[in-house]
Design an enzyme around this catalytic site. Structure first.
Site, PDB file in Angstrom:
ATOM      1  N   LYS A  43      28.772  58.581  -2.887  1.00  0.00           N
ATOM      2  CA  LYS A  43      28.882  57.528  -3.978  1.00  0.00           C
ATOM      3  C   LYS A  43      27.508  56.504  -3.649  1.00  0.00           C
ATOM      4  O   LYS A  43      28.102  56.145  -2.268  1.00  0.00           O
ATOM      5  CB  LYS A  43      30.225  57.975  -4.388  1.00  0.00           C
ATOM      6  CG  LYS A  43      30.552  56.354  -5.124  1.00  0.00           C
ATOM      7  CD  LYS A  43      29.872  56.904  -6.248  1.00  0.00           C
ATOM      8  CE  LYS A  43      30.210  55.895  -7.732  1.00  0.00           C
ATOM      9  NZ  LYS A  43      29.926  56.349  -9.615  1.00  0.00           N
ATOM     10  N   CYS A 128      22.238  52.406 -12.933  1.00  0.00           N
ATOM     11  CA  CYS A 128      23.457  52.877 -13.716  1.00  0.00           C
ATOM     12  C   CYS A 128      23.390  52.533 -14.902  1.00  0.00           C
ATOM     13  O   CYS A 128      23.506  51.450 -15.082  1.00  0.00           O
ATOM     14  CB  CYS A 128      25.041  52.327 -12.594  1.00  0.00           C
ATOM     15  SG  CYS A 128      26.186  52.835 -12.881  1.00  0.00           S
TER      16      CYS A 128
END
Ligand code: RRO
Length: 310
Positions: A43, A128
């Site tokens: 992650k 993101c």
């Protein structure tokens, strides 16, 4: 048959998880490590642990998924420690993802990686879509250029960048020209298509809480955009920069198409979330069957060989 040379290492197959899916905790990462994925990535890390956005923040829908996780992660040190432990047990390179909230945070984490014993590859997430108030870095071409220029003043280990999808030929040209200035190991296209909106047909309501329901779209919806981005960068980047193809890989045929566009490794997000790590067995069987039917012995026989109409 599916052996893939990348980073001077022969991976058993090109399939990986996409960062964010099944890779937040060490137990999830351990499950990927023992699965039949060719490689796996962690992650995206920020310098400190983050809880992320309020739930519900990930929702499976018939044609894909929508998420606004907001970069929840256990913090840079947690993942670096795991990576350093794991690399003692295997020759296979690890993929470490970082997503700082500013240039300074990215520089700080990359300096620590540079100074550490980490031997794998680092993926810098410039895309993101889900942190309120923070635009996706890679939609700002000048900021992307400045960030990479500062990073390559000191960073000598393998580095890839995770990009958002682009939708304009001029943007493919401009971004490729920037990326070609740097000694990048790879480009990973695409992150989710940012800020879509899914409406539940019975309740007339959005399905995720953050940002009034806006979130990154993945899965079947995004395959044509992903293939276009893989192809656009494959045909514009210098050959030393490899492509990781991500977006809309549900079947072996989808994987085959990404390879035809020029991808070297392949990442699976939405469909891994739906099926779990056993998906890697199915994808390999399906891709192998397609290659056999077409008479190919290795992926190198057809990588990048997409045909256009004369
Ligand atoms: O955590 C997220 O909300 C997230 C990230 Br960092 C990303 O890169 N892509 C995405 O779809 N979600």
């Amino acid at each position: 048959m599916l052996t893939t040379n990348f980073l001077d290492f022969d991976f058993d197959n090109p399939f990986m998880n996409a960062s964010g899916v099944h890779c937040m905790t060490t137990s999830e990462l351990d499950e990927l490590a023992v699965s039949n994925a060719g490689a796996y990535i962690m992650k995206s890390a920020t310098p400190e642990k983050r809880d992320g956005n309020p739930a519900p923040r990930y929702f499976d829908v018939p044609l894909g998924s929508i998420n606004s996780m907001g970069l929840p992660n256990l913090g840079f040190k947690y993942y670096l420690e795991y990576a350093l432990q794991q690399q003692e047990r295997t020759e296979r390179p690890l993929f470490f993802s970082v997503a700082g909230m500013s240039v300074a945070e990215n520089i700080a984490m990359l300096k620590e990686i540079e100074a550490s014993d980490f031997k794998g590859v680092t993926e810098l997430n410039l895309s993101c879509p889900n942190v309120p108030g923070k635009p996706q870095v890679a939609y700002d071409f000048e900021l992307t250029d400045k960030t990479l220029s500062r990073i390559f003043e000191f960073f000598t280990k393998p580095l890839g960048v995770k990009l958002p999808p682009y939708f304009d030929m001029a943007h493919f040209d401009q971004m490729a020209a920037i990326l070609n200035k740097y000694p990048l190991t790879y480009v990973n296209s695409i992150n989710s298509i940012g800020n879509g909106l899914y409406i539940d047909p019975t309740s007339d309501q959005v399905v995720i809480k953050p940002k009034d329901g806006f979130g990154g779209i993945g899965g079947e919806y995004v395959k044509p955009t992903a293939l276009a981005n893989v192809r656009a960068f494959y045909t514009r980047l210098k050959p030393e920069i490899k492509i990781i193809g991500t977006g809309g890989i549900i079947t072996g045929q989808d994987a085959y198409e990404h390879l035809l566009c020029g991808a070297t490794m392949l990442q699976v997000g939405t469909q891994l979330q739906k099926e779990g790590p056993m998906i890697f067995d199915r994808l390999q069987e399906e891709l192998t069957a397609i290659m056999k039917a077409k008479g190919y012995k290795t992926i190198a026989d057809f990588r990048g060989q997409l045909k256009t109409i004369a």
